[in-house]
Design an enzyme around this catalytic site. Structure first.
Site, PDB file in Angstrom:
ATOM      1  N   CYS A  10       0.857  -1.175   0.000  1.00  0.00           N
ATOM      2  CA  CYS A  10       0.000   0.000   0.000  1.00  0.00           C
ATOM      3  C   CYS A  10       0.898   1.232   0.000  1.00  0.00           C
ATOM      4  CB  CYS A  10      -0.902  -0.022   1.234  1.00  0.00           C
ATOM      5  SG  CYS A  10      -2.438   0.893   1.041  1.00  0.00           S
ATOM      6  N   CYS A  82      -4.116  -0.194  -3.152  1.00  0.00           N
ATOM      7  CA  CYS A  82      -4.521   1.149  -3.570  1.00  0.00           C
ATOM      8  C   CYS A  82      -3.897   1.437  -4.931  1.00  0.00           C
ATOM      9  CB  CYS A  82      -4.106   2.205  -2.545  1.00  0.00           C
ATOM     10  SG  CYS A  82      -2.328   2.404  -2.362  1.00  0.00           S
ATOM     11  N   CYS A  89       6.590   2.461  -9.519  1.00  0.00           N
ATOM     12  CA  CYS A  89       7.498   1.725 -10.402  1.00  0.00           C
ATOM     13  C   CYS A  89       8.154   0.562  -9.669  1.00  0.00           C
ATOM     14  CB  CYS A  89       8.556   2.666 -10.975  1.00  0.00           C
ATOM     15  SG  CYS A  89       7.857   3.927 -12.049  1.00  0.00           S
TER      16      CYS A  89
END
Length: 248
Positions: A10, A82, A89
């Site tokens: 997250c 999320c 990346c």
């Protein structure tokens, strides 16, 4: 037993992923172990601990972690919670199964109720994940091949009848489907050759049933189709029952 490793990822590792780690480890038993981390970690929201306490789930090992701390660990599954974490990346190897559960962020909202809702949604998702991913030895089935088979109405009804009746002969299926025996046999052979069906001989008759080695996701999908479309084989079941009564 080698545990499969799960990472919940997250943004802040302060709410959703902390709840996911604790709930998953509470529910998973000996087959899995879950960690959590954040791409920009922050302090754990105290309401996480309130929700876990209400469900009698341990929070003993919870702490906020940066993804860099676990980046070199091997994970069988990475589950982002999320959109921000999903879009960061972070590149995973092809053998890492990646899932995205876009849960709403309860932190900006007041009170405990948003966290309770997040906990409830996680329990539901984790329950389904464990149901579908806890098997060790099942046939590998290519989803595209499976849905191609389901696209034919006759094959779909054969599978629905076998889901209901468990065990049927070619003659019983012919009567139920109101189709010629060669046509039914041709479709049964295709389903059998692609490992979806198992056939056994009892005297003069060959009986067909769903393969016991089908992956759980297929079993669950067939059950869902049947339950969500209770009238899909009404006529076929009526013809089957009529034909069975005539042979008694």
């Amino acid at each position: 037993m080698i545990k499969k490793q799960i990472l919940f990822l997250c943004t802040g590792n302060s709410a959703r992923s902390q709840l996911a780690e604790a709930i998953f480890n509470h529910m998973a038993g000996e087959r899995f172990h879950a960690d959590s981390a954040g791409v920009h970690p922050s302090e754990i929201d105290p309401r996480v601990f309130e929700v876990l306490k209400a469900h009698s789930i341990s929070d003993e090992e919870l702490r906020s972690k940066d993804y860099s701390e676990v980046a070199n660990n091997h994970y069988d599954f990475v589950i982002t919670l999320c959109d921000n974490a999903k879009d960061e990346c972070v590149i995973f190897k092809d053998d890492v199964n990646q899932l995205h559960w876009n849960l709403f962020d309860p932190k900006p909202l007041e009170g405990i109720e948003p966290f309770e809702r997040t906990g409830t949604e996680l329990i539901e998702r984790i329950s389904l994940f464990l149901l579908l991913n806890s098997e060790d030895h099942t046939e590998h089935v290519d989803p595209s091949s499976f849905f191609k088979l389901l696209s034919d109405p006759l094959r779909l009804k054969i599978l629905m009848l076998l889901e209901d009746e468990q065990d049927l002969t070619v003659t019983e299926l012919k009567n139920a489907l109101n189709e010629s025996q060669p046509k039914v046999s041709r479709h049964l052979a295709l389903l059998r050759d692609t490992t979806f069906l198992k056939d056994t001989r009892h005297g003069l008759w060959i009986h067909y049933r769903l393969s016991p080695s089908l992956p759980m996701w297929i079993k669950h999908l067939l059950q869902t189709i049947r339950l969500g479309n209770p009238g899909i084989i009404n006529a076929e079941k009526s013809r089957l029952k009529t034909a069975q009564q005539k042979t008694k």
